[in-house]
Structure formats: structure tokens, C-alpha cells
Design a protein around this motif. Sequence first.
Motif, PDB file in Angstrom:
ATOM      1  N   LYS A 117       0.706  -0.866  -0.084  1.00  0.00           N
ATOM      2  CA  LYS A 117      -0.288  -0.373   0.459  1.00  0.00           C
ATOM      3  C   LYS A 117       0.534   1.404   0.137  1.00  0.00           C
ATOM      4  O   LYS A 117       0.815   2.629  -0.598  1.00  0.00           O
ATOM      5  CB  LYS A 117      -1.035   0.197   0.923  1.00  0.00           C
ATOM      6  CG  LYS A 117      -1.920   0.538   1.261  1.00  0.00           C
ATOM      7  CD  LYS A 117      -3.116   0.411   1.943  1.00  0.00           C
ATOM      8  CE  LYS A 117      -4.530   1.275   1.876  1.00  0.00           C
ATOM      9  NZ  LYS A 117      -5.388   1.287   2.585  1.00  0.00           N
ATOM     10  N   ASP A 118       1.952   1.010   0.757  1.00  0.00           N
ATOM     11  CA  ASP A 118       2.834   2.528   0.326  1.00  0.00           C
ATOM     12  C   ASP A 118       4.097   1.972   1.983  1.00  0.00           C
ATOM     13  O   ASP A 118       3.756   2.195   2.347  1.00  0.00           O
ATOM     14  CB  ASP A 118       2.009   3.308   0.905  1.00  0.00           C
ATOM     15  CG  ASP A 118       3.275   4.581   1.197  1.00  0.00           C
ATOM     16  OD1 ASP A 118       4.249   4.570   0.511  1.00  0.00           O
ATOM     17  OD2 ASP A 118       2.144   5.505   1.932  1.00  0.00           O
ATOM     18  N   ILE A 119       5.490   1.534   0.506  1.00  0.00           N
ATOM     19  CA  ILE A 119       6.556   1.205   0.756  1.00  0.00           C
ATOM     20  C   ILE A 119       8.072   1.842   0.653  1.00  0.00           C
ATOM     21  O   ILE A 119       8.838   2.335   0.954  1.00  0.00           O
ATOM     22  CB  ILE A 119       6.675  -0.508   0.522  1.00  0.00           C
ATOM     23  CG1 ILE A 119       6.554  -0.348  -0.475  1.00  0.00           C
ATOM     24  CG2 ILE A 119       6.384  -0.737   0.982  1.00  0.00           C
ATOM     25  CD1 ILE A 119       7.581  -1.756  -1.553  1.00  0.00           C
ATOM     26  N   ALA A 148       6.841 -10.415   4.486  1.00  0.00           N
ATOM     27  CA  ALA A 148       6.206  -9.086   3.616  1.00  0.00           C
ATOM     28  C   ALA A 148       6.842  -8.102   3.005  1.00  0.00           C
ATOM     29  O   ALA A 148       7.443  -8.058   1.643  1.00  0.00           O
ATOM     30  CB  ALA A 148       4.603  -8.891   3.565  1.00  0.00           C
ATOM     31  N   PHE A 149       7.487  -7.547   4.061  1.00  0.00           N
ATOM     32  CA  PHE A 149       8.458  -6.396   3.711  1.00  0.00           C
ATOM     33  C   PHE A 149       9.555  -6.988   3.174  1.00  0.00           C
ATOM     34  O   PHE A 149      10.316  -6.125   2.261  1.00  0.00           O
ATOM     35  CB  PHE A 149       9.016  -5.545   5.173  1.00  0.00           C
ATOM     36  CG  PHE A 149       8.389  -4.589   5.401  1.00  0.00           C
ATOM     37  CD1 PHE A 149       8.312  -3.572   4.512  1.00  0.00           C
ATOM     38  CD2 PHE A 149       7.855  -4.583   6.604  1.00  0.00           C
ATOM     39  CE1 PHE A 149       7.216  -2.550   5.381  1.00  0.00           C
ATOM     40  CE2 PHE A 149       6.940  -3.720   7.182  1.00  0.00           C
ATOM     41  CZ  PHE A 149       6.645  -3.086   6.465  1.00  0.00           C
ATOM     42  N   ALA A 150      10.333  -8.396   3.960  1.00  0.00           N
ATOM     43  CA  ALA A 150      11.267  -8.473   2.850  1.00  0.00           C
ATOM     44  C   ALA A 150      11.249  -8.809   1.526  1.00  0.00           C
ATOM     45  O   ALA A 150      12.125  -9.266   0.553  1.00  0.00           O
ATOM     46  CB  ALA A 150      11.864  -9.918   3.565  1.00  0.00           C
ATOM     47  N   VAL A 151       9.631 -10.021   0.780  1.00  0.00           N
ATOM     48  CA  VAL A 151       9.547 -10.332  -0.234  1.00  0.00           C
ATOM     49  C   VAL A 151       9.437  -8.863  -0.770  1.00  0.00           C
ATOM     50  O   VAL A 151      10.089  -8.979  -1.945  1.00  0.00           O
ATOM     51  CB  VAL A 151       8.364 -10.933   0.004  1.00  0.00           C
ATOM     52  CG1 VAL A 151       7.674 -10.905  -1.790  1.00  0.00           C
ATOM     53  CG2 VAL A 151       8.586 -12.295   0.105  1.00  0.00           C
ATOM     54  N   LEU A 152       9.329  -7.630  -0.323  1.00  0.00           N
ATOM     55  CA  LEU A 152       8.663  -6.584  -1.046  1.00  0.00           C
ATOM     56  C   LEU A 152      10.471  -5.912  -1.887  1.00  0.00           C
ATOM     57  O   LEU A 152      10.169  -5.080  -2.063  1.00  0.00           O
ATOM     58  CB  LEU A 152       7.515  -5.741  -1.081  1.00  0.00           C
ATOM     59  CG  LEU A 152       6.059  -6.496  -0.513  1.00  0.00           C
ATOM     60  CD1 LEU A 152       6.098  -5.349   0.287  1.00  0.00           C
ATOM     61  CD2 LEU A 152       6.471  -6.166  -1.978  1.00  0.00           C
TER      62      LEU A 152
END
Length: 316
Positions: A117-119, A148-152
Motif C-alpha cells: 500500500k505504501d513502502i 512481507a517487507f522482505a518479499v517486497l
Amino acid sequence: MNKKNTLDKPEFSAGLLHPKYWGVWLGFGFLALIVNILPYAVLLKIGRGVGSLGIKIGKSRAKIAKRNLELAFPNMSAKEIDDMVEENFKNTGMALIETGITWFWPTWRFKRILIAKDIDELQKHQDAGKGVLLCCVHALNLEITARAFAVLGLPGYGAYRPHTNPAYEFIQYRGRTRNGNQLIYRRDLKQMVRVLRQGHRLFYLPDQDYGHNKSVFVPFFAVKEACTTTGTRILASTSKSAIVPGSGFRNPQGKYEIIADKSIEQDFPHKDEDAAAAYMNKFVEEIIMRAPEQWMWLHKRFKSLPDHSLTNSRYQ
């Protein structure tokens, strides 16, 4: 990432196959099997069903959750609190399934349940080589948020306590280091500061009651004196890192919305530990209120009081 910053990866040995560990292998093997063969919609029903059963056998935890909500939201009606407790338990049951999803799903499938959504804020700091104290909360789906942060493309370091069961630890370590995440012993402050100074991200959870050590008593929701860690100020001030609140709650469609808010270190009161803790609590409250039913209300968030002799009196 720099390997010298991390805990040693547990190696497999024949000793892990001892019969005393068979229950661990069978339990996680069954979890890995069902999360990989069943569709997500079915997994969601199973998880929430387990949570519904849990509220019937975990009455002491239900009592804690109810008391937390009464303290945090004194204007909430009794029915609203009961409904929230029930929903919280259903999400607690789903947390077991979400752990299996995080540890055992392949990356291609895991990506399908994420919404970035917003990174942009984290990407900006990464491009500048600046360390980030990524302040999240104890959401029941925290395992998913971290991966999730790692996958992104934005992996980080997490504070970690190794499990005493070596078979469990073997599985847990690998589950929590998927897609580039790394682990630091939870009491190793020097390593935490080091990775921040090196320009990495450190996942940090400032939302629980960790006891009187390195804590102050400041407002949190309606509780005027809530025991709150001063760790955010210590880490950010020592490392000169950015401070970014982050979250990853599940939406009604079963997708996990990954958010990294704007940096808050510029207005952060670094020189005043009480003001700093209260300032951080405001952002923690905002994060929790995105999906309050998905936060860990089963933990005694308000157990510590300024007077040590009164510890736990809020739950009696």
C-alpha cells in the motif's frame, strides 16, 4: 547483509531425529502440509474456527483481553468489548495458520496475498543508505508482516530469542529468515545499533509492557500511566537512524496491506525519554487502530505500575 551481525544458523544433526522431537516434526509437518494443499479461503475458516474453540478453553486469556479493552477504551460498551474479544480470539487462531503460511509458502504464492500500500519511505532511505528503525506492533499476523517487507525487497533484522527445543529452533530460524530477513539476539543492543549504522532496517516492537527496566510510565490509549519502553529513543538516538512506523494488517478480502508511514525522527523528542515514549505511543495507537481486532490484546499490556508493589493489580 553482513553475516557477522547475525545469530548463528542452527545446523541439522542426527540428534534432531531423536524420538523426543518427533512431536515437533509431526506438528510442523502437518501444518506445512495443510497450508500448502488448501486454498487460502479454507485456511482462513480453519484458523478462525480454531480461535473460536480457543475462547472456550482459554478463559483466563479472554479475561485479560477483556480487561485490556476496558482499560484502553472506557467508553466502549460491554457488548462491544465482548464482540472485540471474540474477534480477537478468532484472529489469534488464524495466527497459527499465518505462521505456517509465512514459514512454508513459496514466495510466488506468498506474493499473491500482499498489497504494497505504501513502502516508498523505506525505499527512499534504502537508496540513501540510511538505517531505519522500523517500528511495528504485535499484530497477530506479525510473522506475515516481517516476511512481507522482505518479499517486497526490503528485508531487515529482527530481535530474536532462540527456542529451547532444538528441533523447534531449527524450523523457526529458517521460517523467520525467508527472503533475506536476518536475526539478532533480542538483548544485543550493540548489534542492533551496528546494523542501523550500517544502513540496514531493524524491526522493532515498542508496544508491549516489558517491565520496569528501561521503561517510563506515559499515556497509552486511556491509561495515563502505561509502562512503555525507552528503547526507541535509545536505538534511534545512538544510531542516528530514521524512525518509520510500519504495519501489515489483513483486510476483509484476505489480503495483507503493507504500510511504511512517513519518517518521524525529525520531530522525535530525543532528549526527553518520557516525551519520546509518549510520542511513540501515539503512533503505536494509530497503527493498532487500523485493525484493533488484530492486535495482541491477550497480553497483559498494563500489568506494570510505577509502584512495584502494585504490579498486576489492574488485572485482579
